[in-house]
Design a protein around this motif. Structure first.
Motif, mmCIF file in Angstrom:
data_model
loop_
_atom_site.group_PDB
_atom_site.id
_atom_site.type_symbol
_atom_site.label_atom_id
_atom_site.label_comp_id
_atom_site.label_asym_id
_atom_site.label_seq_id
_atom_site.Cartn_x
_atom_site.Cartn_y
_atom_site.Cartn_z
ATOM 1 N N TYR A 32 0.881 -1.157 0.000
ATOM 2 C CA TYR A 32 0.000 0.000 0.000
ATOM 3 C C TYR A 32 0.927 1.217 0.000
ATOM 4 O O TYR A 32 1.879 1.270 0.774
ATOM 5 C CB TYR A 32 -0.893 0.027 1.236
ATOM 6 N N PHE A 34 1.359 5.590 -0.128
ATOM 7 C CA PHE A 34 0.705 6.842 0.222
ATOM 8 C C PHE A 34 1.655 8.013 -0.017
ATOM 9 O O PHE A 34 2.869 7.885 0.116
ATOM 10 C CB PHE A 34 0.314 6.854 1.711
ATOM 11 N N TYR A 36 1.755 11.907 1.641
ATOM 12 C CA TYR A 36 1.205 12.875 2.586
ATOM 13 C C TYR A 36 1.944 14.195 2.402
ATOM 14 O O TYR A 36 3.118 14.232 2.027
ATOM 15 C CB TYR A 36 1.396 12.410 4.029
ATOM 16 N N GLN A 38 2.803 17.937 4.474
ATOM 17 C CA GLN A 38 2.822 18.599 5.777
ATOM 18 C C GLN A 38 3.241 20.043 5.588
ATOM 19 O O GLN A 38 4.378 20.330 5.215
ATOM 20 C CB GLN A 38 3.769 17.890 6.739
ATOM 21 N N GLY A 43 -0.363 19.220 10.749
ATOM 22 C CA GLY A 43 -0.264 17.763 10.719
ATOM 23 C C GLY A 43 -0.134 17.266 9.292
ATOM 24 O O GLY A 43 -0.014 18.037 8.337
ATOM 25 N N LEU A 44 -0.147 15.968 9.143
ATOM 26 C CA LEU A 44 -0.021 15.339 7.836
ATOM 27 C C LEU A 44 -1.381 15.220 7.169
ATOM 28 O O LEU A 44 -2.355 14.792 7.789
ATOM 29 C CB LEU A 44 0.575 13.945 7.992
ATOM 30 N N LEU A 46 -3.357 13.554 3.782
ATOM 31 C CA LEU A 46 -3.220 12.599 2.708
ATOM 32 C C LEU A 46 -3.463 13.258 1.363
ATOM 33 O O LEU A 46 -4.477 13.935 1.165
ATOM 34 C CB LEU A 46 -4.206 11.444 2.898
ATOM 35 N N LYS A 49 -3.432 7.758 -2.468
ATOM 36 C CA LYS A 49 -3.011 6.430 -2.019
ATOM 37 C C LYS A 49 -3.222 5.426 -3.137
ATOM 38 O O LYS A 49 -4.082 5.600 -4.001
ATOM 39 C CB LYS A 49 -3.805 6.005 -0.780
ATOM 40 N N PHE A 90 5.822 13.579 2.127
ATOM 41 C CA PHE A 90 6.276 12.292 2.628
ATOM 42 C C PHE A 90 5.618 11.161 1.860
ATOM 43 O O PHE A 90 4.396 11.135 1.701
ATOM 44 C CB PHE A 90 5.932 12.135 4.115
ATOM 45 N N LEU A 102 2.606 2.507 9.134
ATOM 46 C CA LEU A 102 3.247 3.031 7.951
ATOM 47 C C LEU A 102 4.736 3.239 8.193
ATOM 48 O O LEU A 102 5.154 3.634 9.274
ATOM 49 C CB LEU A 102 2.614 4.362 7.551
ATOM 50 N N PHE A 104 7.623 5.606 6.729
ATOM 51 C CA PHE A 104 7.742 6.841 5.969
ATOM 52 C C PHE A 104 9.141 7.033 5.413
ATOM 53 O O PHE A 104 10.135 6.597 6.009
ATOM 54 C CB PHE A 104 7.421 8.046 6.865
#
Lengths: 114, 118
Positions: A32, A34, A36, A38, A43-44, A46, A49, A90, A102, A104
Protein backbone atom coordinates in the motif's frame (compact mmCIF):
# COMPACT_ATOMS: atom_id res chain seq x y z
CA UNK A 1 10.84 -5.16 6.58
CA UNK A 2 9.59 -2.42 4.34
CA UNK A 3 11.49 0.78 3.65
CA UNK A 4 11.04 3.98 1.68
CA UNK A 5 13.63 6.19 0.04
CA UNK A 6 13.03 9.77 -0.98
CA UNK A 7 16.32 10.71 -2.62
CA UNK A 8 15.65 14.44 -2.84
CA UNK A 9 15.86 16.26 0.48
CA UNK A 10 15.00 19.66 -0.97
CA UNK A 11 13.60 20.73 -4.35
CA UNK A 12 13.05 24.26 -5.63
CA UNK A 13 10.75 24.93 -8.57
CA UNK A 14 9.27 28.03 -10.15
CA UNK A 15 5.59 28.72 -9.77
CA UNK A 16 3.77 27.27 -12.78
CA UNK A 17 6.47 24.71 -13.49
CA UNK A 18 5.91 20.99 -13.39
CA UNK A 19 6.95 18.90 -10.41
CA UNK A 20 8.04 15.34 -9.82
CA UNK A 21 8.97 14.03 -6.38
CA UNK A 22 10.67 10.66 -6.29
CA UNK A 23 9.82 7.76 -4.03
CA UNK A 24 11.27 4.25 -4.07
CA UNK A 25 10.08 1.52 -1.77
CA UNK A 26 11.21 -1.89 -0.65
CA UNK A 27 8.60 -4.49 0.19
CA UNK A 28 8.24 -8.18 -0.54
CA UNK A 29 4.79 -8.03 -2.06
CA UNK A 30 2.47 -5.43 -3.51
CA UNK A 31 2.48 -2.61 -0.99
CA UNK A 32 0.00 0.00 0.00
CA UNK A 33 1.52 3.35 -0.98
CA UNK A 34 0.71 6.84 0.22
CA UNK A 35 1.77 10.43 -0.26
CA UNK A 36 1.20 12.87 2.59
CA UNK A 37 1.87 16.61 2.71
CA UNK A 38 2.82 18.60 5.78
CA UNK A 39 2.64 22.38 5.80
CA UNK A 40 4.66 24.27 8.42
CA UNK A 41 3.21 23.72 11.88
CA UNK A 42 0.49 21.44 10.52
CA UNK A 43 -0.26 17.76 10.72
CA UNK A 44 -0.02 15.34 7.84
CA UNK A 45 -2.66 15.46 5.13
CA UNK A 46 -3.22 12.60 2.71
CA UNK A 47 -2.71 13.55 -0.94
CA UNK A 48 -3.37 10.17 -2.52
CA UNK A 49 -3.01 6.43 -2.02
CA UNK A 50 -2.53 3.28 -4.04
CA UNK A 51 -3.95 -0.08 -3.00
CA UNK A 52 -4.53 -1.97 -6.26
CA UNK A 53 -5.91 -1.57 -9.76
CA UNK A 54 -5.08 1.37 -11.95
CA UNK A 55 -1.44 2.27 -11.40
CA UNK A 56 -2.04 5.98 -12.01
CA UNK A 57 -3.85 7.49 -9.07
CA UNK A 58 -5.30 10.94 -8.77
CA UNK A 59 -5.27 12.88 -5.56
CA UNK A 60 -6.28 16.18 -4.12
CA UNK A 61 -4.88 19.57 -5.13
CA UNK A 62 -4.13 18.37 -8.67
CA UNK A 63 -1.52 15.78 -7.67
CA UNK A 64 -1.13 12.35 -9.21
CA UNK A 65 1.23 9.44 -8.69
CA UNK A 66 2.14 6.40 -10.69
CA UNK A 67 2.94 2.99 -9.23
CA UNK A 68 5.66 1.25 -11.21
CA UNK A 69 6.26 -2.24 -9.87
CA UNK A 70 9.27 -2.88 -12.09
CA UNK A 71 11.03 0.18 -10.68
CA UNK A 72 9.65 -0.09 -7.13
CA UNK A 73 8.64 3.53 -7.46
CA UNK A 74 5.67 5.71 -6.65
CA UNK A 75 6.60 9.19 -7.88
CA UNK A 76 4.37 12.16 -7.22
CA UNK A 77 3.66 14.63 -10.00
CA UNK A 78 1.89 17.89 -10.59
CA UNK A 79 1.78 19.63 -13.98
CA UNK A 80 1.82 23.18 -12.63
CA UNK A 81 2.74 24.10 -9.06
CA UNK A 82 1.26 26.93 -7.06
CA UNK A 83 2.96 28.91 -4.31
CA UNK A 84 0.64 27.20 -1.82
CA UNK A 85 2.22 23.84 -2.66
CA UNK A 86 5.33 24.78 -0.70
CA UNK A 87 5.49 22.17 2.06
CA UNK A 88 7.15 18.91 3.03
CA UNK A 89 6.07 15.79 1.21
CA UNK A 90 6.28 12.29 2.63
CA UNK A 91 5.96 8.99 0.84
CA UNK A 92 4.88 6.03 2.95
CA UNK A 93 4.42 2.30 2.54
CA UNK A 94 2.10 -0.03 4.40
CA UNK A 95 1.98 -3.80 4.54
CA UNK A 96 -0.91 -5.87 3.25
CA UNK A 97 -1.13 -8.01 6.34
CA UNK A 98 -3.73 -6.17 8.32
CA UNK A 99 -1.19 -4.29 10.42
CA UNK A 100 -1.43 -0.84 9.03
CA UNK A 101 1.57 0.86 10.52
CA UNK A 102 3.25 3.03 7.95
CA UNK A 103 6.91 3.34 7.13
CA UNK A 104 7.74 6.84 5.97
CA UNK A 105 10.48 8.25 3.82
CA UNK A 106 12.56 11.08 5.17
CA UNK A 107 10.57 13.65 3.24
CA UNK A 108 11.21 16.16 0.46
CA UNK A 109 10.94 19.84 1.21
CA UNK A 110 9.46 21.78 -1.68
CA UNK A 111 10.20 25.46 -2.16
CA UNK A 112 8.34 27.51 -4.76
CA UNK A 113 9.94 30.60 -6.24
CA UNK A 114 8.02 33.31 -8.11
CA UNK B 1 -17.05 15.50 12.24
CA UNK B 2 -14.06 16.50 14.34
CA UNK B 3 -10.69 15.19 13.32
CA UNK B 4 -8.00 13.67 15.49
CA UNK B 5 -7.15 15.91 18.39
CA UNK B 6 -4.07 15.91 20.55
CA UNK B 7 -3.18 17.63 23.77
CA UNK B 8 -1.21 19.48 24.80
CA UNK B 9 -0.03 21.10 21.60
CA UNK B 10 3.26 21.99 23.24
CA UNK B 11 4.97 20.53 26.28
CA UNK B 12 8.21 21.68 27.83
CA UNK B 13 9.62 19.52 30.58
CA UNK B 14 12.82 18.99 32.49
CA UNK B 15 15.03 16.00 31.96
CA UNK B 16 13.98 13.16 34.23
CA UNK B 17 10.34 14.15 34.52
CA UNK B 18 7.44 12.01 33.27
CA UNK B 19 5.05 13.30 30.60
CA UNK B 20 1.68 12.18 29.29
CA UNK B 21 0.45 12.97 25.80
CA UNK B 22 -3.18 12.51 24.88
CA UNK B 23 -4.89 11.55 21.63
CA UNK B 24 -8.60 11.62 20.81
CA UNK B 25 -9.21 9.68 17.61
CA UNK B 26 -12.00 10.18 15.14
CA UNK B 27 -15.22 8.67 16.45
CA UNK B 28 -15.74 5.14 15.17
CA UNK B 29 -12.12 4.58 14.23
CA UNK B 30 -10.91 1.35 15.74
CA UNK B 31 -7.26 1.73 14.82
CA UNK B 32 -4.96 4.23 16.53
CA UNK B 33 -1.28 4.89 15.92
CA UNK B 34 1.48 6.89 17.52
CA UNK B 35 4.40 8.19 15.49
CA UNK B 36 7.33 10.38 16.39
CA UNK B 37 8.80 13.05 14.12
CA UNK B 38 12.26 14.27 14.96
CA UNK B 39 14.98 16.05 13.02
CA UNK B 40 17.44 13.23 13.06
CA UNK B 41 15.06 10.31 12.58
CA UNK B 42 12.20 11.52 10.40
CA UNK B 43 8.79 9.95 11.02
CA UNK B 44 8.96 6.78 13.11
CA UNK B 45 6.22 4.37 14.05
CA UNK B 46 5.88 3.87 17.79
CA UNK B 47 2.79 1.82 18.62
CA UNK B 48 -0.46 0.62 17.02
CA UNK B 49 -3.79 -0.30 18.60
CA UNK B 50 -6.45 -2.19 16.65
CA UNK B 51 -9.74 -2.80 18.43
CA UNK B 52 -9.37 -5.20 21.34
CA UNK B 53 -6.26 -6.87 19.96
CA UNK B 54 -2.94 -6.69 21.74
CA UNK B 55 -1.12 -3.54 20.60
CA UNK B 56 1.90 -3.67 18.32
CA UNK B 57 4.60 -2.08 20.45
CA UNK B 58 7.45 -2.91 18.12
CA UNK B 59 8.35 0.73 17.49
CA UNK B 60 8.71 1.89 21.09
CA UNK B 61 12.36 2.97 21.49
CA UNK B 62 12.78 1.97 25.12
CA UNK B 63 10.89 0.72 28.15
CA UNK B 64 10.49 4.33 29.26
CA UNK B 65 7.77 4.62 26.64
CA UNK B 66 4.33 3.12 27.11
CA UNK B 67 0.84 3.73 25.80
CA UNK B 68 -2.64 2.70 26.65
CA UNK B 69 -6.00 3.05 25.03
CA UNK B 70 -9.01 3.20 27.28
CA UNK B 71 -12.42 2.04 26.15
CA UNK B 72 -11.19 1.66 22.61
CA UNK B 73 -11.05 5.41 22.17
CA UNK B 74 -8.72 7.90 23.87
CA UNK B 75 -5.06 6.99 24.05
CA UNK B 76 -2.29 8.25 26.31
CA UNK B 77 1.39 8.00 25.48
CA UNK B 78 3.56 8.15 28.58
CA UNK B 79 7.27 8.84 28.60
CA UNK B 80 8.99 8.23 31.91
CA UNK B 81 12.25 9.84 33.01
CA UNK B 82 12.41 11.97 29.85
CA UNK B 83 15.72 12.49 28.11
CA UNK B 84 16.76 15.26 25.74
CA UNK B 85 16.68 12.84 22.80
CA UNK B 86 12.94 12.41 23.43
CA UNK B 87 12.40 15.95 22.14
CA UNK B 88 10.24 15.60 19.04
CA UNK B 89 6.76 16.06 17.66
CA UNK B 90 4.53 13.16 18.65
CA UNK B 91 1.81 12.48 16.11
CA UNK B 92 -1.31 10.41 16.59
CA UNK B 93 -3.40 8.97 13.77
CA UNK B 94 -6.56 6.92 13.54
CA UNK B 95 -8.25 4.90 10.83
CA UNK B 96 -11.39 2.92 10.20
CA UNK B 97 -11.33 -0.88 10.67
CA UNK B 98 -9.02 -2.70 8.29
CA UNK B 99 -10.82 -3.76 5.18
CA UNK B 100 -13.41 -1.01 5.35
CA UNK B 101 -12.28 0.27 1.98
CA UNK B 102 -10.94 -2.98 0.64
CA UNK B 103 -7.59 -2.73 2.29
CA UNK B 104 -5.60 -0.53 4.59
CA UNK B 105 -7.67 2.51 5.35
CA UNK B 106 -6.48 6.08 5.34
CA UNK B 107 -4.74 7.23 8.49
CA UNK B 108 -5.90 10.65 9.63
CA UNK B 109 -3.31 12.54 11.60
CA UNK B 110 -3.69 14.93 14.46
CA UNK B 111 -1.72 18.19 14.69
CA UNK B 112 0.84 16.65 17.03
CA UNK B 113 2.33 17.48 20.40
CA UNK B 114 5.71 19.20 20.35
CA UNK B 115 7.74 17.91 23.28
CA UNK B 116 10.83 19.76 24.41
CA UNK B 117 13.01 18.24 27.09
CA UNK B 118 15.40 20.72 28.69
Amino acid sequence: AQSVTQPDIHITVSEGASLELRCNYSYGATPYLFWYVQSPGQGLQLLLKYFSGDTLVQGIKGFEAEFKRSQSSFNLRKPSVHWSDAAEYFCAVGAQDGNEKLTFGTGTRLTIIP
Amino acid sequence: GAGVSQSPSNKVTEKGKDVELRCDPISGHTALYWYRQSLGQGLEFLIYFQGNSAPDKSGLPSDRFSAERTGGSVSTLTIQRTQQEDSAVYLCASSAPWGTSGGADTQYFGPGTRLTVL
